[in-house]
Design a protein around this motif. Structure first.
Motif, PDB file in Angstrom:
ATOM      1  N   GLY A 101      -2.858   1.367  -3.910  1.00 52.00           N
ATOM      2  CA  GLY A 101      -3.265   0.056  -3.448  1.00 52.00           C
ATOM      3  C   GLY A 101      -4.246   0.192  -2.302  1.00 52.00           C
ATOM      4  O   GLY A 101      -4.348   1.249  -1.665  1.00 52.00           O
ATOM      5  N   PRO A 102      -4.981  -0.867  -1.974  1.00 51.54           N
ATOM      6  CA  PRO A 102      -6.065  -0.779  -0.989  1.00 51.54           C
ATOM      7  C   PRO A 102      -5.577  -0.432   0.409  1.00 51.54           C
ATOM      8  O   PRO A 102      -4.908  -1.227   1.066  1.00 51.54           O
ATOM      9  N   GLY A 103      -5.886   0.785   0.833  1.00 49.41           N
ATOM     10  CA  GLY A 103      -5.526   1.221   2.169  1.00 49.41           C
ATOM     11  C   GLY A 103      -4.070   1.537   2.375  1.00 49.41           C
ATOM     12  O   GLY A 103      -3.633   1.773   3.506  1.00 49.41           O
ATOM     13  N   LEU A 104      -3.273   1.590   1.293  1.00 51.50           N
ATOM     14  CA  LEU A 104      -1.835   1.801   1.434  1.00 51.50           C
ATOM     15  C   LEU A 104      -1.441   3.266   1.374  1.00 51.50           C
ATOM     16  O   LEU A 104      -0.267   3.598   1.496  1.00 51.50           O
ATOM     17  N   ASN A 116       5.473  -1.118   0.785  1.00 46.52           N
ATOM     18  CA  ASN A 116       6.115  -0.176  -0.125  1.00 46.52           C
ATOM     19  C   ASN A 116       5.107   0.544  -1.002  1.00 46.52           C
ATOM     20  O   ASN A 116       5.459   1.520  -1.664  1.00 46.52           O
ATOM     21  N   GLY A 117       3.866   0.041  -1.054  1.00 47.11           N
ATOM     22  CA  GLY A 117       2.855   0.639  -1.901  1.00 47.11           C
ATOM     23  C   GLY A 117       3.068   0.314  -3.365  1.00 47.11           C
ATOM     24  O   GLY A 117       4.155  -0.090  -3.796  1.00 47.11           O
ATOM     25  N   ALA A 143      -7.264 -11.369  -4.349  1.00 46.27           N
ATOM     26  CA  ALA A 143      -6.616 -10.657  -5.448  1.00 46.27           C
ATOM     27  C   ALA A 143      -7.424  -9.414  -5.759  1.00 46.27           C
ATOM     28  O   ALA A 143      -8.641  -9.492  -5.969  1.00 46.27           O
ATOM     29  N   GLN A 144      -6.773  -8.268  -5.783  1.00 48.11           N
ATOM     30  CA  GLN A 144      -7.396  -7.000  -6.145  1.00 48.11           C
ATOM     31  C   GLN A 144      -6.973  -6.629  -7.560  1.00 48.11           C
ATOM     32  O   GLN A 144      -5.820  -6.810  -7.938  1.00 48.11           O
ATOM     33  N   ASN A 145      -7.899  -6.076  -8.334  1.00 50.66           N
ATOM     34  CA  ASN A 145      -7.626  -5.702  -9.725  1.00 50.66           C
ATOM     35  C   ASN A 145      -7.070  -6.898 -10.484  1.00 50.66           C
ATOM     36  O   ASN A 145      -5.970  -6.857 -11.037  1.00 50.66           O
ATOM     37  N   LEU A 146      -7.856  -7.960 -10.523  1.00 49.38           N
ATOM     38  CA  LEU A 146      -7.426  -9.236 -11.086  1.00 49.38           C
ATOM     39  C   LEU A 146      -6.967  -9.115 -12.533  1.00 49.38           C
ATOM     40  O   LEU A 146      -6.066  -9.824 -12.987  1.00 49.38           O
ATOM     41  N   LEU A 147      -7.579  -8.193 -13.306  1.00 53.00           N
ATOM     42  CA  LEU A 147      -7.230  -8.012 -14.714  1.00 53.00           C
ATOM     43  C   LEU A 147      -6.066  -7.052 -14.909  1.00 53.00           C
ATOM     44  O   LEU A 147      -5.676  -6.755 -16.042  1.00 53.00           O
ATOM     45  N   GLN A 169      -5.142   3.542 -11.858  1.00 49.43           N
ATOM     46  CA  GLN A 169      -5.513   2.382 -11.055  1.00 49.43           C
ATOM     47  C   GLN A 169      -4.279   1.638 -10.569  1.00 49.43           C
ATOM     48  O   GLN A 169      -3.348   1.376 -11.334  1.00 49.43           O
ATOM     49  N   ALA A 170      -4.260   1.308  -9.291  1.00 48.52           N
ATOM     50  CA  ALA A 170      -3.177   0.490  -8.755  1.00 48.52           C
ATOM     51  C   ALA A 170      -3.192  -0.883  -9.405  1.00 48.52           C
ATOM     52  O   ALA A 170      -4.262  -1.461  -9.646  1.00 48.52           O
TER      53      ALA A 170
END
Length: 746
Positions: A124-127, A249-250, A706-710, A733-734
């Motif tokens: 995940g972004p920055g996690l 929690n990632g 929203a990240q990775n919307l699909l 991909q997260a």
């Protein structure tokens, strides 16, 4: 020894990149062959740029300046292309960072949409720390990262820990320079480009801002910023203090973490032309860093599989954690006088203290059992303690059409590293399963114990000459001198006593030629030699440190930038010849280094930004990249053959938002066309509302991202190999994540 505003227009969000590649050169023919590729590319750019842009604009008005093209609406979050370039660059402003990047993002996530950039964030972004960040196919350690103009990195391999030093809330801007820079560009690996992190500046007005974010994966972020404002009694001195804490929690199982950052910056004017700045940052980070999963594990347990919660297994999350404590501080004196003399000196220190442990084989191919118990869990415990002290001194003097720049960077790093085989079932008791080293007590449980240093000195001289008002010629020369020492009773790799001293140096010439063809159109060309001292691991040889050659490069690139109100367009082409490329391979979490031989990197890039009106702006970037090793002609690992990014930005009447997508083409995770990776993309969205203060109420900013919307789950990177059977490990991909943020300004 080697040796540029129209009153109602938004500034564009991003641009467009395109990269094409031919050519295969060698020393005496490098310039000629590079010219055969680059000069036609530049000529094409010269004619294509106006042809493409004019119908969109419908006018021939020239841009008023080099840095802020705007388009009908409001300011968008990415600077326009410069009309005084030395190399291709992407400049990401505070607005971009706040609009597009989630509050948990590290710098690798912030730069992800930039041309020719690949960024991998499996948790995940920055996690968790970035699993990979490449620029034109150059991996971490082969490009420069600076903070407020100060280079930093690890002693042993020049790499960086993307989550370890700075929170995104402390960053005011980030730029990606896709080129070697000029003679005045300092750093260990400038040939691969530079990621420049610039900190926030104090505001002239006092205030307090608080923010909070809740997100997927049970993520929570809170922050506070205190602004003193300019204090008249102290000659308008101003202080900003930022504190942030993140817990998550990632995305991956068992891969949670916490991150606490403190940042402060004081700007004290000493006179009309002189300023003293003191800045400091510190971070405490705890995380379980994922190691990757086999295809069988992904198929069985799902794409989010990483660690377990079973103390009887080597992949128990409690056994696979790491803690960081980092700090970065500098004192800067800057003078920019009316006498055309500028001076800047930055004295600094930074440190990284990392302690970590891991199960011996988290993917289950090595059975349990130690020298202390047949059913016990084997593992490793290690530490890495780094401290650096340095100074950057720059001076500049202008005489009419000539500007002379002189400077020097010096740094001393110390690094203590150790790793032990342990029994995790018994609280980390030594596990003596290795051959003992004569004269070293307990060495049967020691993988490495070593103290190493790296001393760097880089003086430079650069001349900027403008023989004509429209023409600039900028030659430079930098001397890179590096000294490595290592003193180790148990050396990494060989496990033999080692006391090595190695010196490396090179004179690195460079030149930039820039021509303004019109007030809105510039062409430029650049050539520069690059150099990188060998990694510490390459001293792990009984044949001696002196036999390991440094990495050497020649960078050639040409480009053209063109601007009109509402549009900014750029194109560049590059060829980079690489000698003695150092490759890396990770097995069981341990990274080894090997000589990959020579390589050629080449491409053509184009960037554009367009203002649509009514608050909207468009951007896009596309690239066709080619990187091949000379030994077999195979692609260089982790070098995508293409990238593509695009999006739509809106900002008007207090509303703002963005819809962005980044696509990365095919690549290989290892040498000789091994570990092939399919293309993947990620679609992100953001929308928010700013409510101005009034009626006794504070200003409020609300945002949904929203990240990775699909919810894509493509395998996007090779993480390494297992210990026992050399089975490939992969990152995926997260999954989709949603972030809700509220911020209040008092």
């Amino acid at each position: 020894m080697s040796s540029q505003r129209h009153a109602t227009c938004p500034e564009p969000l991003i641009y467009t990149t395109l990269v094409i590649a031919p050519c295969q050169p060698r020393t005496a023919r490098r310039v000629a062959r590079a010219a055969r590729f680059l000069l036609p590319a530049l000529a094409a750019a010269a004619f294509v740029a106006p042809a493409l842009a004019s119908p969109v604009l419908g006018n021939s008005g020239a841009a008023d300046g080099p840095e802020t093209v705007q388009v009908a609406g409001t300011v968008a979050p990415v600077s326009a292309l410069s009309l005084d370039p030395t190399q291709p660059a992407s400049n990401l402003t505070t607005q971009f960072i706040r609009t597009v990047a989630p509050p948990a993002a590290d710098y690798s996530e912030i730069v992800r949409l930039s041309p020719s950039v690949l960024s991998i964030a499996p948790n995940g972004p920055g996690l968790s720390e970035s699993a990979d960040l490449t620029i034109r196919g150059f991996s971490d350690g082969q490009y420069n990262v600076t903070f407020d103009g100060i280079p930093f990195g690890d002693t042993d391999d020049f790499t960086h820990h993307s989550t370890a030093y700075f929170a995104p809330q402390a960053l005011g801007a980030v730029s990606v320079d896709r080129g070697p820079g000029t003679g005045a560009t300092i750093g260990d690996a400038t040939f691969g480009g530079t990621v420049s992190l610039r900190s926030i500046d104090p505001s002239a007005a006092p205030g307090i801002a608080v923010s909070g974010t809740v997100g997927s994966f049970d993520s929570h972020q809170a922050g506070v910023r205190l602004e003193s404002g300019a204090v008249p009694a102290l000659n308008d001195a101003a202080l900003v203090f930022e504190a942030d804490r993140l817990t998550s929690n990632g995305y991956l199982t068992g891969s949670g973490g916490t991150r606490t950052n403190l940042f402060a910056k004081l700007v004290q004017p000493l006179g009309p032309d002189t300023t003293l700045t003191a800045a400091g940052s510190t971070e405490w980070l705890q995380q379980n860093q994922p190691a990757g999963a086999t295809r069988a594990e992904i198929a069985t347990y799902g794409p989010d599989y990483a660690l377990s919660d079973s103390p009887a297994q080597q992949n128990d999350a409690a056994y696979n954690g790491e803690s960081y404590r980092t700090d970065f501080a500098y004192l800067a004196l800057h003078h920019d006088g009316s006498d055309r003399v500028s001076l800047d000196e930055r004295v600094y220190t930074y440190g990284l203290y990392r302690h970590f442990s891991n199960g011996l084989d988290v993917n289950g191919e090595t059975p349990d059992g130690t020298a202390l118990g047949a059913g016990d869990v084997p593992g490793q415990m290690a530490r890495n303690d780094l401290r650096a002290f340095g100074d950057v001194l720059r001076a500049e003097r202008a005489w009419g059409p000539v500007t002379l720049r002189l400077g020097i960077w010096g740094e001393h790093q110390t690094n203590d590293r150790s790793q032990y085989e342990v029994d995790l079932s018994r609280g980390g008791a030594p596990n003596p399963v290795l051959p003992p080293v004569a004269g070293v007590p307990g060495s049967a449980a020691i993988d490495r114990v070593q103290s190493d240093t790296l001393d760097t000195i880089q003086p430079y001289a650069e001349l900027e000459w403008r023989p004509l008002a429209e023409l600039t010629i900028q030659p430079g020369l930098r001397w890179n001198y590096a000294v490595r020492t290592v003193d180790s009773p148990v050396m990494e790799g060989t496990r033999i006593p080692t006391d090595e001293h190695a010196e490396y140096d090179a004179l690195l010439p460079s030149v930039v030629v820039r021509q303004h063809l019109s007030p809105a159109w510039t062409v430029y060309g650049q050539a520069a030699e690059g150099f990188l001292a060998p990694q510490l691991q390459l001293l792990d040889t009984t044949t001696g440190a002196g036999t390991v050659p440094p990495e050497r490069t020649w960078n050639f690139q040409v480009g053209s930038n063109w601007q009109r109100p509402g549009l900014s367009l750029g194109v560049d082409g590059y060829v980079i010849q690489f000698d003695n490329l150092s490759g890396t391979r990770t097995v069981g979490g341990e990274t080894s280094v090997f000589d990959e031989g020579g390589a050629t990197y080449q491409g053509l890039e184009t960037e554009a930004t367009i203002g649509v009106g009514y608050g909207f702006s468009l951007y896009g970037n596309a690239s066709l990249n080619r990187a091949r090793d000379h030994r077999s002609g195979a692609p260089v690992p982790n070098a995508p053959d293409a990238t593509l990014a695009g999006g739509l930005l809106y900002r008007s009447g207090g509303w703002f938002g963005a819809l962005t997508d980044k696509w990365v083409g095919a690549r290989y995770g290892d040498t000789d066309r091994q570990a092939g990776l399919d293309p993947f993309n990620q679609l992100d969205a953001s929308i928010g509302r700013v409510l101005k203060p009034g009626y006794g109420l504070p200003g409020v900013r609300l945002q949904l991202q929203a990240q990775n919307l699909l919810d894509s789950h493509e395998i996007d990177a090779l993480a390494g190999y297992t210990v026992a059977q050399n089975t490939p490990l992969w990152f995926v991909q997260a999954g989709r994540s949603v972030w809700m943020t509220a911020a209040v300004d008092f």
